[in-house]
Write an enzyme that holds these catalytic residues in place. Structure first.
Site, PDB file in Angstrom:
ATOM      1  N   ARG A  91       1.789 -21.682   7.677  1.00  0.00           N
ATOM      2  CA  ARG A  91       1.778 -19.820   7.719  1.00  0.00           C
ATOM      3  C   ARG A  91       2.799 -19.051   8.481  1.00  0.00           C
ATOM      4  O   ARG A  91       3.928 -18.683   8.433  1.00  0.00           O
ATOM      5  CB  ARG A  91       0.019 -19.450   8.094  1.00  0.00           C
ATOM      6  CG  ARG A  91       0.122 -18.425   7.017  1.00  0.00           C
ATOM      7  CD  ARG A  91      -1.282 -18.435   6.916  1.00  0.00           C
ATOM      8  NE  ARG A  91      -1.574 -16.174   6.273  1.00  0.00           N
ATOM      9  CZ  ARG A  91      -2.155 -15.660   7.329  1.00  0.00           C
ATOM     10  NH1 ARG A  91      -2.938 -16.258   8.088  1.00  0.00           N
ATOM     11  NH2 ARG A  91      -2.468 -14.291   6.849  1.00  0.00           N
ATOM     12  N   ASP A 151      -6.001  -5.844  -3.076  1.00  0.00           N
ATOM     13  CA  ASP A 151      -7.565  -6.383  -3.023  1.00  0.00           C
ATOM     14  C   ASP A 151      -8.656  -5.781  -3.015  1.00  0.00           C
ATOM     15  O   ASP A 151      -9.523  -6.090  -4.280  1.00  0.00           O
ATOM     16  CB  ASP A 151      -7.540  -6.972  -1.220  1.00  0.00           C
ATOM     17  CG  ASP A 151      -6.860  -7.555  -1.133  1.00  0.00           C
ATOM     18  OD1 ASP A 151      -6.359  -8.979  -0.794  1.00  0.00           O
ATOM     19  OD2 ASP A 151      -5.988  -7.156  -0.899  1.00  0.00           O
ATOM     20  N   ARG A 154      -8.809  -5.469  -6.963  1.00  0.00           N
ATOM     21  CA  ARG A 154      -9.674  -6.705  -7.642  1.00  0.00           C
ATOM     22  C   ARG A 154     -11.706  -6.134  -7.119  1.00  0.00           C
ATOM     23  O   ARG A 154     -12.083  -7.244  -7.863  1.00  0.00           O
ATOM     24  CB  ARG A 154      -9.361  -8.457  -6.753  1.00  0.00           C
ATOM     25  CG  ARG A 154      -8.038  -8.365  -7.216  1.00  0.00           C
ATOM     26  CD  ARG A 154      -7.197  -9.484  -6.558  1.00  0.00           C
ATOM     27  NE  ARG A 154      -6.028  -9.892  -7.034  1.00  0.00           N
ATOM     28  CZ  ARG A 154      -5.292 -10.910  -6.021  1.00  0.00           C
ATOM     29  NH1 ARG A 154      -5.416 -10.695  -4.669  1.00  0.00           N
ATOM     30  NH2 ARG A 154      -4.041 -11.323  -6.927  1.00  0.00           N
ATOM     31  N   HIS A 178      -4.226  -7.863   4.692  1.00  0.00           N
ATOM     32  CA  HIS A 178      -4.498  -8.531   3.300  1.00  0.00           C
ATOM     33  C   HIS A 178      -3.705  -9.994   3.240  1.00  0.00           C
ATOM     34  O   HIS A 178      -3.244 -10.777   3.724  1.00  0.00           O
ATOM     35  CB  HIS A 178      -3.083  -8.157   2.693  1.00  0.00           C
ATOM     36  CG  HIS A 178      -2.781  -8.684   1.734  1.00  0.00           C
ATOM     37  ND1 HIS A 178      -4.037  -8.806   0.692  1.00  0.00           N
ATOM     38  CD2 HIS A 178      -1.482  -9.460   0.635  1.00  0.00           C
ATOM     39  CE1 HIS A 178      -3.405  -9.083  -0.530  1.00  0.00           C
ATOM     40  NE2 HIS A 178      -1.709  -9.714  -0.358  1.00  0.00           N
TER      41      HIS A 178
END
Ligand code: NAD
Length: 315
Positions: A91, A151, A154, A178
């Site tokens: 990452r 988010d 969602r 996030h």
């Protein structure tokens, strides 16, 4: 600084997310001009042409592929340019690559002396919002990230489904990063004024396990979608449209965008999402959200995660 044209948007990065956002904005009727910029000029040209062919069914506007000189009067500059994670790449490596992309983009924007708002969408959005704030030198209200707006959408969608109500009647926020350390702020969640847990009890679905499962599902949505279709773009495109709407119409809507933090919950020196009033001035002011003790600790842990990534990036 040139005066901005409140009806002009620019999108930098015309991949899945940039193109879907452009399509959503074309349908919104919010803008009369939209410029698309991409390192791959032909891709921007193709998207501009394709989306323009829908205009006879929408509101008049000019959509074209352009370059950085076209940004000077844009009211909103949406940055979706970013590299996707490679197999085996950490990452942090991805962060470094996207920071490099931002190093090539943001100074170009800043050089044009733009008076518009920089809306960061590329991931990791909280880190890249900090990077954009630093490299652009724009006032902080004019640089913010889409953060956890997606988010939160969602979460509302899943809660609406679970409770059998319109998701627009569900008021709940995902806050923090996030990403993997995001938090569902259950203690402030309600359904049109009825505290969420009371509402759950009244319809016989008061199961903490189910709520935890929904939060996990929300957190993992992107992974689930990417496994099936390689990228996510419709949900974020609608989130971009919603944020633009709040700005262009000066709505003063409360949205969980990612902004630089200056001490709320003891967090500073990084960007993450908390409810913010969004209007013509961009991210105008933070809204005080009440969190439980555990939610506060989780938010601080999310901030610590972001800080450790930021500390490994040289700006
Ligand atoms: P993509 O690979 O389809 O598109 C990226 C585009 O950026 C490409 O067209 C590429 O040519 C362009 N680009 C790369 N470097 C550039 C540069 N220096 N200047 C101009 N253009 C450049 O990727 P995508 O699926 O569209 O995703 C874009 C970003 O959006 C990713 O970082 C992704 O993680 C992020 N994303 C964010 C959210 C959110 O909620 N914030 C949701 C979905 C995706």
């Amino acid at each position: 600084m040139r005066e901005v044209n409140s009806r002009k948007a620019a999108i930098i990065g015309c991949g899945f997310v940039g193109a879907a956002s452009a399509f959503a904005l074309m349908q919104s009727g919010l803008f009369s001009e939209m410029v698309l910029i991409d390192a791959n000029r032909r891709k921007a040209e193709g998207e501009a042409l394709d989306i323009s062919h829908g205009l006879p069914f929408a509101k008049p506007m000019r959509i074209y592929a352009g370059d950085y000189d076209d940004l000077t009067d844009a009211a909103i500059i949406i940055v979706t340019a970013g590299a996707a994670q490679r197999i085996g790449e950490t990452r942090l490596d991805l962060v470094r690559r996207n920071v490099e992309i931002f190093r090539s983009i943001i100074p170009e924007v800043a050089r044009r002396d733009c008076g518009g708002i920089l809306l960061i969408v590329a991931n990791p959005v909280d880190i890249l919002t900090c990077v954009a704030a630093k490299l652009s030198g724009f006032p902080e209200n004019r640089v913010f990230g889409s953060g956890t707006v997606l988010d939160t959408a969602r979460l509302k969608y899943r809660l609406g489904e679970h409770l059998g109500v319109d998701p627009r009647s569900v008021h709940a926020f995902i806050i923090g990063e996030h990403g993997d350390s995001e938090i569902a702020a259950w203690s402030s969640a309600h359904v049109s004024g009825v505290p969420l847990r009371d509402f759950c009890a009244s319809c016989g679905c008061a199961d903490e396990q189910v709520l935890r499962g929904i939060a996990e599902e929300v957190k993992n949505s992107a992974y689930e979608i990417i496994q099936r279709k390689a990228a996510t773009y419709y949900g974020i495109a609608m989130s971009v449209r919603r944020i633009c709407e709040a700005i262009v119409r000066d709505e003063k809507s409360v949205l969980p965008v990612s902004t630089m933090q200056h001490g709320a919950f003891g967090i500073e020196g990084l960007a993450l999402s908390l409810p913010v009033i969004v209007g013509r001035g961009g991210a105008e002011s933070q809204v005080p959200i009440r969190l439980s003790g555990q939610e506060t600790l989780d938010l601080q842990a999310s901030a610590a995660t972001l800080k450790s990534i930021l500390s490994q990036i040289e700006l």
